[in-house]
Design a protein around this motif. Structure first.
Motif, PDB file in Angstrom:
ATOM      1  N   ASP A 141       0.835  -1.211   0.000  1.00 37.33           N
ATOM      2  CA  ASP A 141       0.000   0.000   0.000  1.00 37.33           C
ATOM      3  C   ASP A 141       0.866   1.256   0.000  1.00 37.33           C
ATOM      4  O   ASP A 141       0.531   2.245  -0.656  1.00 37.33           O
ATOM      5  CB  ASP A 141      -0.921  -0.006   1.224  1.00 37.33           C
ATOM      6  N   ARG A 142       1.967   1.212   0.748  1.00 31.88           N
ATOM      7  CA  ARG A 142       2.844   2.378   0.800  1.00 31.88           C
ATOM      8  C   ARG A 142       3.463   2.659  -0.557  1.00 31.88           C
ATOM      9  O   ARG A 142       3.548   3.818  -0.991  1.00 31.88           O
ATOM     10  CB  ARG A 142       3.941   2.159   1.846  1.00 31.88           C
ATOM     11  N   LEU A 143       3.867   1.589  -1.247  1.00 33.05           N
ATOM     12  CA  LEU A 143       4.431   1.777  -2.583  1.00 33.05           C
ATOM     13  C   LEU A 143       3.377   2.333  -3.535  1.00 33.05           C
ATOM     14  O   LEU A 143       3.677   3.199  -4.373  1.00 33.05           O
ATOM     15  CB  LEU A 143       4.970   0.446  -3.112  1.00 33.05           C
ATOM     16  N   GLU A 144       2.135   1.816  -3.413  1.00 38.68           N
ATOM     17  CA  GLU A 144       1.060   2.330  -4.272  1.00 38.68           C
ATOM     18  C   GLU A 144       0.773   3.794  -3.965  1.00 38.68           C
ATOM     19  O   GLU A 144       0.544   4.594  -4.876  1.00 38.68           O
ATOM     20  CB  GLU A 144      -0.190   1.479  -4.093  1.00 38.68           C
ATOM     21  N   ASP A 145       0.773   4.138  -2.668  1.00 36.15           N
ATOM     22  CA  ASP A 145       0.533   5.536  -2.294  1.00 36.15           C
ATOM     23  C   ASP A 145       1.635   6.443  -2.830  1.00 36.15           C
ATOM     24  O   ASP A 145       1.367   7.553  -3.304  1.00 36.15           O
ATOM     25  CB  ASP A 145       0.450   5.666  -0.771  1.00 36.15           C
ATOM     26  N   GLU A 146       2.867   5.960  -2.736  1.00 40.07           N
ATOM     27  CA  GLU A 146       3.970   6.757  -3.263  1.00 40.07           C
ATOM     28  C   GLU A 146       3.856   6.934  -4.769  1.00 40.07           C
ATOM     29  O   GLU A 146       4.131   8.021  -5.300  1.00 40.07           O
ATOM     30  CB  GLU A 146       5.306   6.091  -2.904  1.00 40.07           C
ATOM     31  N   ALA A 147       3.442   5.853  -5.455  1.00 41.88           N
ATOM     32  CA  ALA A 147       3.249   5.958  -6.905  1.00 41.88           C
ATOM     33  C   ALA A 147       2.131   6.938  -7.231  1.00 41.88           C
ATOM     34  O   ALA A 147       2.231   7.724  -8.183  1.00 41.88           O
ATOM     35  CB  ALA A 147       2.949   4.582  -7.488  1.00 41.88           C
ATOM     36  N   GLU A 148       1.056   6.900  -6.423  1.00 40.61           N
ATOM     37  CA  GLU A 148      -0.050   7.826  -6.648  1.00 40.61           C
ATOM     38  C   GLU A 148       0.381   9.268  -6.385  1.00 40.61           C
ATOM     39  O   GLU A 148      -0.025  10.187  -7.105  1.00 40.61           O
ATOM     40  CB  GLU A 148      -1.226   7.449  -5.747  1.00 40.61           C
ATOM     41  N   GLN A 149       1.182   9.447  -5.347  1.00 40.47           N
ATOM     42  CA  GLN A 149       1.664  10.795  -5.060  1.00 40.47           C
ATOM     43  C   GLN A 149       2.523  11.327  -6.206  1.00 40.47           C
ATOM     44  O   GLN A 149       2.408  12.497  -6.595  1.00 40.47           O
ATOM     45  CB  GLN A 149       2.472  10.795  -3.750  1.00 40.47           C
ATOM     46  N   ARG A 150       3.381  10.447  -6.744  1.00 37.57           N
ATOM     47  CA  ARG A 150       4.201  10.874  -7.888  1.00 37.57           C
ATOM     48  C   ARG A 150       3.325  11.189  -9.096  1.00 37.57           C
ATOM     49  O   ARG A 150       3.590  12.160  -9.831  1.00 37.57           O
ATOM     50  CB  ARG A 150       5.218   9.781  -8.235  1.00 37.57           C
TER      51      ARG A 150
END
Length: 381
Positions: A141-150
Protein backbone atom coordinates in the motif's frame (compact mmCIF):
# COMPACT_ATOMS: atom_id res chain seq x y z
CA UNK A 1 0.47 -31.19 20.96
CA UNK A 2 0.12 -28.33 23.45
CA UNK A 3 3.24 -27.52 25.49
CA UNK A 4 1.19 -27.80 28.67
CA UNK A 5 0.14 -31.33 27.74
CA UNK A 6 3.73 -32.23 26.87
CA UNK A 7 4.90 -31.10 30.32
CA UNK A 8 2.11 -32.96 32.11
CA UNK A 9 2.87 -36.16 30.22
CA UNK A 10 6.59 -35.75 30.88
CA UNK A 11 5.96 -35.28 34.60
CA UNK A 12 3.75 -38.34 34.78
CA UNK A 13 6.23 -40.47 32.86
CA UNK A 14 9.20 -39.36 34.99
CA UNK A 15 7.33 -40.01 38.26
CA UNK A 16 5.23 -43.06 37.42
CA UNK A 17 7.35 -45.09 35.01
CA UNK A 18 10.14 -45.85 37.52
CA UNK A 19 7.59 -46.93 40.13
CA UNK A 20 5.88 -49.16 37.63
CA UNK A 21 9.18 -50.68 36.54
CA UNK A 22 10.23 -51.30 40.16
CA UNK A 23 6.84 -52.77 40.98
CA UNK A 24 7.10 -55.06 37.97
CA UNK A 25 10.58 -56.18 39.05
CA UNK A 26 9.44 -56.91 42.60
CA UNK A 27 6.38 -58.72 41.37
CA UNK A 28 8.57 -60.70 38.98
CA UNK A 29 10.99 -61.60 41.80
CA UNK A 30 8.11 -62.57 44.03
CA UNK A 31 6.72 -64.73 41.29
CA UNK A 32 10.07 -66.47 40.80
CA UNK A 33 10.40 -67.21 44.51
CA UNK A 34 6.81 -68.42 44.67
CA UNK A 35 7.33 -70.65 41.67
CA UNK A 36 10.51 -72.05 43.12
CA UNK A 37 8.75 -72.72 46.43
CA UNK A 38 5.87 -74.49 44.70
CA UNK A 39 8.33 -76.72 42.90
CA UNK A 40 10.02 -77.37 46.20
CA UNK A 41 13.25 -76.15 44.75
CA UNK A 42 13.81 -74.26 47.97
CA UNK A 43 13.28 -75.79 51.39
CA UNK A 44 12.66 -73.77 54.49
CA UNK A 45 16.09 -74.67 55.73
CA UNK A 46 17.67 -73.53 52.45
CA UNK A 47 15.78 -70.25 52.47
CA UNK A 48 16.74 -69.69 56.09
CA UNK A 49 20.37 -70.31 55.31
CA UNK A 50 20.24 -67.94 52.31
CA UNK A 51 18.81 -65.14 54.44
CA UNK A 52 21.45 -65.66 57.05
CA UNK A 53 24.08 -65.63 54.35
CA UNK A 54 22.75 -62.39 52.89
CA UNK A 55 22.62 -60.68 56.24
CA UNK A 56 26.11 -61.80 57.11
CA UNK A 57 27.72 -60.86 53.84
CA UNK A 58 25.93 -57.52 53.25
CA UNK A 59 24.26 -58.73 50.10
CA UNK A 60 21.03 -57.03 51.08
CA UNK A 61 22.71 -53.61 51.17
CA UNK A 62 24.23 -54.32 47.81
CA UNK A 63 20.81 -55.21 46.49
CA UNK A 64 19.40 -51.89 47.71
CA UNK A 65 22.30 -49.98 46.17
CA UNK A 66 21.86 -51.78 42.87
CA UNK A 67 18.18 -50.94 42.91
CA UNK A 68 18.89 -47.26 43.56
CA UNK A 69 21.42 -47.19 40.72
CA UNK A 70 18.95 -48.90 38.43
CA UNK A 71 16.23 -46.44 39.40
CA UNK A 72 18.58 -43.47 38.79
CA UNK A 73 19.50 -44.82 35.38
CA UNK A 74 15.84 -45.31 34.56
CA UNK A 75 15.01 -41.76 35.69
CA UNK A 76 17.95 -40.34 33.72
CA UNK A 77 16.97 -42.15 30.55
CA UNK A 78 13.35 -41.13 31.00
CA UNK A 79 14.30 -37.48 31.53
CA UNK A 80 16.58 -37.52 28.46
CA UNK A 81 13.79 -39.00 26.35
CA UNK A 82 11.27 -36.44 27.63
CA UNK A 83 13.63 -33.49 27.12
CA UNK A 84 14.38 -34.65 23.59
CA UNK A 85 10.64 -35.05 22.90
CA UNK A 86 9.86 -31.55 24.16
CA UNK A 87 12.88 -30.07 22.35
CA UNK A 88 11.85 -31.64 19.06
CA UNK A 89 8.40 -30.11 19.50
CA UNK A 90 9.76 -26.58 20.02
CA UNK A 91 13.16 -26.20 18.35
CA UNK A 92 12.06 -26.55 14.68
CA UNK A 93 9.46 -23.78 15.04
CA UNK A 94 12.01 -21.57 16.83
CA UNK A 95 14.43 -22.03 13.94
CA UNK A 96 11.67 -21.13 11.48
CA UNK A 97 10.79 -18.01 13.48
CA UNK A 98 14.45 -17.00 13.69
CA UNK A 99 14.83 -17.33 9.92
CA UNK A 100 11.60 -15.36 9.44
CA UNK A 101 12.84 -12.58 11.74
CA UNK A 102 16.09 -12.38 9.75
CA UNK A 103 14.11 -12.17 6.49
CA UNK A 104 12.01 -9.31 7.85
CA UNK A 105 15.17 -7.56 9.07
CA UNK A 106 16.56 -7.80 5.54
CA UNK A 107 13.30 -6.50 4.07
CA UNK A 108 12.25 -9.81 2.51
CA UNK A 109 8.56 -10.52 3.09
CA UNK A 110 8.12 -13.21 0.43
CA UNK A 111 8.10 -16.27 2.67
CA UNK A 112 5.66 -18.20 4.83
CA UNK A 113 5.77 -19.50 8.41
CA UNK A 114 2.20 -20.79 8.52
CA UNK A 115 1.71 -24.00 10.52
CA UNK A 116 -1.10 -26.55 10.61
CA UNK A 117 -0.36 -27.70 14.17
CA UNK A 118 -2.51 -27.00 17.24
CA UNK A 119 0.16 -26.36 19.86
CA UNK A 120 1.36 -23.01 21.19
CA UNK A 121 4.38 -22.85 18.88
CA UNK A 122 2.15 -23.43 15.85
CA UNK A 123 -0.16 -20.67 17.08
CA UNK A 124 2.90 -18.40 17.46
CA UNK A 125 4.02 -19.25 13.93
CA UNK A 126 0.53 -18.46 12.58
CA UNK A 127 0.49 -15.16 14.48
CA UNK A 128 3.91 -14.36 13.01
CA UNK A 129 2.55 -15.25 9.55
CA UNK A 130 -0.39 -12.88 10.03
CA UNK A 131 2.07 -10.14 11.00
CA UNK A 132 4.18 -10.87 7.91
CA UNK A 133 1.15 -10.71 5.62
CA UNK A 134 0.05 -7.41 7.16
CA UNK A 135 3.54 -5.95 6.85
CA UNK A 136 3.68 -7.04 3.22
CA UNK A 137 0.27 -5.50 2.50
CA UNK A 138 1.29 -2.28 4.26
CA UNK A 139 4.49 -2.15 2.23
CA UNK A 140 2.50 -2.71 -0.95
CA UNK A 141 0.00 0.00 0.00
CA UNK A 142 2.84 2.38 0.80
CA UNK A 143 4.43 1.78 -2.58
CA UNK A 144 1.06 2.33 -4.27
CA UNK A 145 0.53 5.54 -2.29
CA UNK A 146 3.97 6.76 -3.26
CA UNK A 147 3.25 5.96 -6.91
CA UNK A 148 -0.05 7.83 -6.65
CA UNK A 149 1.66 10.80 -5.06
CA UNK A 150 4.20 10.87 -7.89
CA UNK A 151 1.38 10.59 -10.42
CA UNK A 152 -0.48 13.43 -8.70
CA UNK A 153 2.57 15.68 -8.74
CA UNK A 154 3.23 14.83 -12.38
CA UNK A 155 -0.39 15.42 -13.40
CA UNK A 156 -0.75 18.66 -11.49
CA UNK A 157 2.61 19.93 -12.77
CA UNK A 158 1.62 19.12 -16.36
CA UNK A 159 -1.83 20.65 -16.05
CA UNK A 160 -0.56 23.78 -14.32
CA UNK A 161 2.06 24.28 -16.98
CA UNK A 162 -0.53 24.85 -19.73
CA UNK A 163 -2.48 27.72 -18.10
CA UNK A 164 0.72 29.27 -16.70
CA UNK A 165 2.25 29.27 -20.17
CA UNK A 166 -0.90 30.85 -21.59
CA UNK A 167 -1.04 33.50 -18.84
CA UNK A 168 2.63 34.31 -19.40
CA UNK A 169 2.18 34.52 -23.18
CA UNK A 170 -0.90 36.76 -23.09
CA UNK A 171 0.65 38.96 -20.37
CA UNK A 172 3.75 39.44 -22.49
CA UNK A 173 1.53 40.22 -25.46
CA UNK A 174 -0.16 42.99 -23.53
CA UNK A 175 3.16 44.33 -22.20
CA UNK A 176 4.65 44.32 -25.71
CA UNK A 177 1.65 46.18 -27.10
CA UNK A 178 0.38 43.29 -29.23
CA UNK A 179 -3.08 43.84 -27.79
CA UNK A 180 -3.36 47.30 -29.26
CA UNK A 181 -7.14 47.53 -29.40
CA UNK A 182 -9.74 47.41 -26.63
CA UNK A 183 -11.20 44.26 -28.19
CA UNK A 184 -7.84 42.44 -28.14
CA UNK A 185 -7.12 43.65 -24.64
CA UNK A 186 -10.48 42.37 -23.42
CA UNK A 187 -9.84 39.02 -25.16
CA UNK A 188 -6.38 38.73 -23.59
CA UNK A 189 -7.66 39.65 -20.12
CA UNK A 190 -10.57 37.18 -20.40
CA UNK A 191 -8.18 34.44 -21.47
CA UNK A 192 -5.88 35.20 -18.55
CA UNK A 193 -8.89 35.14 -16.22
CA UNK A 194 -10.11 31.78 -17.57
CA UNK A 195 -6.65 30.24 -17.27
CA UNK A 196 -6.39 31.50 -13.68
CA UNK A 197 -9.74 29.82 -12.98
CA UNK A 198 -8.35 26.57 -14.39
CA UNK A 199 -5.41 26.80 -12.04
CA UNK A 200 -7.73 27.53 -9.13
CA UNK A 201 -9.81 24.45 -10.01
CA UNK A 202 -6.72 22.27 -10.05
CA UNK A 203 -5.60 23.59 -6.68
CA UNK A 204 -9.09 23.01 -5.23
CA UNK A 205 -9.03 19.45 -6.53
CA UNK A 206 -5.67 18.90 -4.89
CA UNK A 207 -6.96 20.27 -1.57
CA UNK A 208 -10.10 18.15 -1.75
CA UNK A 209 -8.04 15.08 -2.61
CA UNK A 210 -5.94 15.68 0.50
CA UNK A 211 -9.10 15.90 2.59
CA UNK A 212 -10.45 12.70 1.02
CA UNK A 213 -7.23 10.85 1.73
CA UNK A 214 -7.47 11.79 5.42
CA UNK A 215 -11.29 11.44 5.63
CA UNK A 216 -11.68 15.12 6.47
CA UNK A 217 -14.29 16.17 3.92
CA UNK A 218 -16.43 18.82 5.68
CA UNK A 219 -19.96 17.51 5.12
CA UNK A 220 -23.05 19.53 6.00
CA UNK A 221 -25.93 17.09 5.53
CA UNK A 222 -29.39 18.61 5.13
CA UNK A 223 -32.88 17.62 4.08
CA UNK A 224 -33.19 18.70 0.45
CA UNK A 225 -36.20 18.79 -1.82
CA UNK A 226 -34.83 16.86 -4.79
CA UNK A 227 -36.90 18.55 -7.49
CA UNK A 228 -36.21 22.07 -6.25
CA UNK A 229 -32.50 21.38 -5.86
CA UNK A 230 -32.11 19.98 -9.36
CA UNK A 231 -34.19 22.76 -10.87
CA UNK A 232 -31.73 25.33 -9.48
CA UNK A 233 -28.80 23.18 -10.52
CA UNK A 234 -30.10 22.81 -14.08
CA UNK A 235 -30.61 26.56 -14.44
CA UNK A 236 -27.01 27.21 -13.41
CA UNK A 237 -25.61 24.44 -15.63
CA UNK A 238 -27.77 25.52 -18.56
CA UNK A 239 -26.23 28.97 -18.65
CA UNK A 240 -22.65 27.62 -18.57
CA UNK A 241 -23.29 24.96 -21.20
CA UNK A 242 -25.14 27.38 -23.45
CA UNK A 243 -22.06 29.59 -23.52
CA UNK A 244 -20.10 26.56 -24.70
CA UNK A 245 -22.72 25.74 -27.33
CA UNK A 246 -23.75 22.50 -25.62
CA UNK A 247 -27.42 21.53 -25.40
CA UNK A 248 -28.72 20.45 -22.01
CA UNK A 249 -31.73 18.12 -21.75
CA UNK A 250 -33.39 17.54 -18.36
CA UNK A 251 -36.18 15.22 -17.22
CA UNK A 252 -37.42 14.58 -13.68
CA UNK A 253 -39.64 11.56 -12.97
CA UNK A 254 -39.59 11.87 -9.19
CA UNK A 255 -42.49 13.09 -7.04
CA UNK A 256 -42.02 16.82 -6.27
CA UNK A 257 -42.31 16.10 -2.54
CA UNK A 258 -39.43 13.61 -2.37
CA UNK A 259 -36.66 14.59 0.03
CA UNK A 260 -33.07 13.40 0.32
CA UNK A 261 -30.37 13.82 2.96
CA UNK A 262 -27.29 15.31 1.31
CA UNK A 263 -24.68 18.00 1.50
CA UNK A 264 -25.86 20.51 -1.14
CA UNK A 265 -22.33 21.76 -1.85
CA UNK A 266 -20.86 18.28 -2.28
CA UNK A 267 -23.85 17.06 -4.32
CA UNK A 268 -23.30 20.03 -6.60
CA UNK A 269 -19.64 19.07 -6.84
CA UNK A 270 -20.67 15.58 -7.98
CA UNK A 271 -22.84 16.94 -10.78
CA UNK A 272 -20.31 19.62 -11.76
CA UNK A 273 -17.42 17.11 -11.92
CA UNK A 274 -19.38 14.64 -14.05
CA UNK A 275 -20.65 17.34 -16.42
CA UNK A 276 -17.18 18.92 -16.66
CA UNK A 277 -15.73 15.53 -17.50
CA UNK A 278 -18.31 15.15 -20.27
CA UNK A 279 -17.52 18.60 -21.64
CA UNK A 280 -13.79 17.79 -21.82
CA UNK A 281 -14.34 14.83 -24.10
CA UNK A 282 -16.99 16.14 -26.48
CA UNK A 283 -16.68 15.31 -30.18
CA UNK A 284 -16.09 18.09 -32.66
CA UNK A 285 -18.01 16.39 -35.48
CA UNK A 286 -21.44 16.35 -33.81
CA UNK A 287 -23.67 18.82 -31.99
CA UNK A 288 -22.73 18.43 -28.33
CA UNK A 289 -25.46 17.31 -25.95
CA UNK A 290 -25.67 16.47 -22.25
CA UNK A 291 -28.75 14.89 -20.71
CA UNK A 292 -29.73 14.66 -17.03
CA UNK A 293 -32.53 12.31 -15.97
CA UNK A 294 -33.81 11.84 -12.40
CA UNK A 295 -35.72 8.64 -11.64
CA UNK A 296 -37.49 7.07 -8.68
CA UNK A 297 -36.09 3.60 -7.89
CA UNK A 298 -37.80 2.59 -4.64
CA UNK A 299 -35.86 3.71 -1.58
CA UNK A 300 -33.39 5.56 -3.78
CA UNK A 301 -33.38 8.23 -6.46
CA UNK A 302 -31.24 7.55 -9.52
CA UNK A 303 -29.54 10.29 -11.46
CA UNK A 304 -28.30 9.64 -15.00
CA UNK A 305 -25.93 12.06 -16.70
CA UNK A 306 -25.26 11.18 -20.34
CA UNK A 307 -23.38 12.74 -23.22
CA UNK A 308 -22.68 12.07 -26.89
CA UNK A 309 -18.93 12.54 -26.60
CA UNK A 310 -15.96 10.35 -27.44
CA UNK A 311 -16.95 7.59 -25.02
CA UNK A 312 -14.70 5.29 -23.02
CA UNK A 313 -13.02 2.15 -24.30
CA UNK A 314 -14.29 -1.11 -22.80
CA UNK A 315 -10.92 -1.96 -21.28
CA UNK A 316 -10.82 1.43 -19.52
CA UNK A 317 -14.29 1.25 -17.93
CA UNK A 318 -13.27 -0.68 -14.77
CA UNK A 319 -10.71 1.99 -13.91
CA UNK A 320 -12.46 5.30 -14.51
CA UNK A 321 -13.10 5.84 -10.79
CA UNK A 322 -9.54 5.00 -9.77
CA UNK A 323 -7.43 7.86 -8.48
CA UNK A 324 -5.16 9.46 -11.11
CA UNK A 325 -6.44 7.15 -13.85
CA UNK A 326 -6.82 8.73 -17.28
CA UNK A 327 -7.76 6.91 -20.45
CA UNK A 328 -5.73 9.53 -22.31
CA UNK A 329 -2.42 8.10 -21.13
CA UNK A 330 -0.44 10.10 -23.68
CA UNK A 331 -1.81 13.31 -22.14
CA UNK A 332 -1.81 14.94 -25.55
CA UNK A 333 -5.45 15.85 -25.19
CA UNK A 334 -6.35 19.43 -24.54
CA UNK A 335 -8.76 18.21 -21.90
CA UNK A 336 -6.22 18.23 -19.12
CA UNK A 337 -7.33 17.24 -15.64
CA UNK A 338 -5.57 15.78 -12.65
CA UNK A 339 -7.22 12.38 -12.95
CA UNK A 340 -8.88 12.56 -9.51
CA UNK A 341 -12.22 14.16 -10.43
CA UNK A 342 -14.22 10.93 -10.74
CA UNK A 343 -12.49 9.35 -7.74
CA UNK A 344 -13.69 12.36 -5.72
CA UNK A 345 -17.20 11.84 -7.08
CA UNK A 346 -17.16 8.17 -6.09
CA UNK A 347 -15.94 8.97 -2.56
CA UNK A 348 -18.60 11.63 -1.97
CA UNK A 349 -21.42 9.42 -3.27
CA UNK A 350 -20.32 6.51 -1.08
CA UNK A 351 -20.19 8.84 1.93
CA UNK A 352 -23.83 9.69 1.12
CA UNK A 353 -24.72 5.99 1.26
CA UNK A 354 -25.04 5.64 -2.52
CA UNK A 355 -23.07 4.12 -5.36
CA UNK A 356 -21.99 5.07 -8.87
CA UNK A 357 -21.37 3.17 -12.09
CA UNK A 358 -20.85 3.93 -15.77
CA UNK A 359 -21.70 2.63 -19.23
CA UNK A 360 -20.08 3.84 -22.41
CA UNK A 361 -19.45 3.14 -26.08
CA UNK A 362 -16.63 4.66 -28.04
CA UNK A 363 -17.70 7.47 -30.39
CA UNK A 364 -21.28 7.22 -29.10
CA UNK A 365 -21.13 8.62 -25.60
CA UNK A 366 -21.04 7.89 -21.89
CA UNK A 367 -23.68 7.65 -19.17
CA UNK A 368 -22.89 8.02 -15.49
CA UNK A 369 -25.40 6.61 -12.99
CA UNK A 370 -25.50 7.25 -9.27
CA UNK A 371 -28.10 6.69 -6.58
CA UNK A 372 -28.81 8.48 -3.30
CA UNK A 373 -31.16 7.21 -0.61
CA UNK A 374 -34.45 9.03 0.00
CA UNK A 375 -35.20 10.69 3.31
CA UNK A 376 -37.83 8.77 5.28
CA UNK A 377 -39.50 9.91 8.47
CA UNK A 378 -38.98 7.60 11.42
CA UNK A 379 -42.33 7.10 13.21
CA UNK A 380 -42.09 6.29 16.93
CA UNK A 381 -45.00 4.10 17.98
Amino acid sequence: MKLKNRLIISFLIITIVPVLIFSCLMMGLKGIVKEATEKQLLTNELIHSIKIHIDESGKFDELVINFCVAEFIILLLTAIIMVAWIYRGIAPQLKILKAAANNIKEGNLDFSVASTGKDEMSELCNAFEDMRVRLKNNAKDRLEDEAEQRALISNIAHDLKTPITAIKGYSEGMLDGVADTPEKQEKYIRTIYNKANEMNTLINELTLYSNIDTNKIPYNFQKLNLSAYFQDCIEELGMDLENQHIRLDYANFVDPEVLIIADPEQLGRIIHNIVSNSVKYMRADVASRIGIVVKDVGDFVQIEISDNGKGIATHDLPYVFDRFYRADTSRNSAAGGSGIGLSIVKKIIEDHGGKIWVTSKENQGTTMYFVIRKYQEVINE
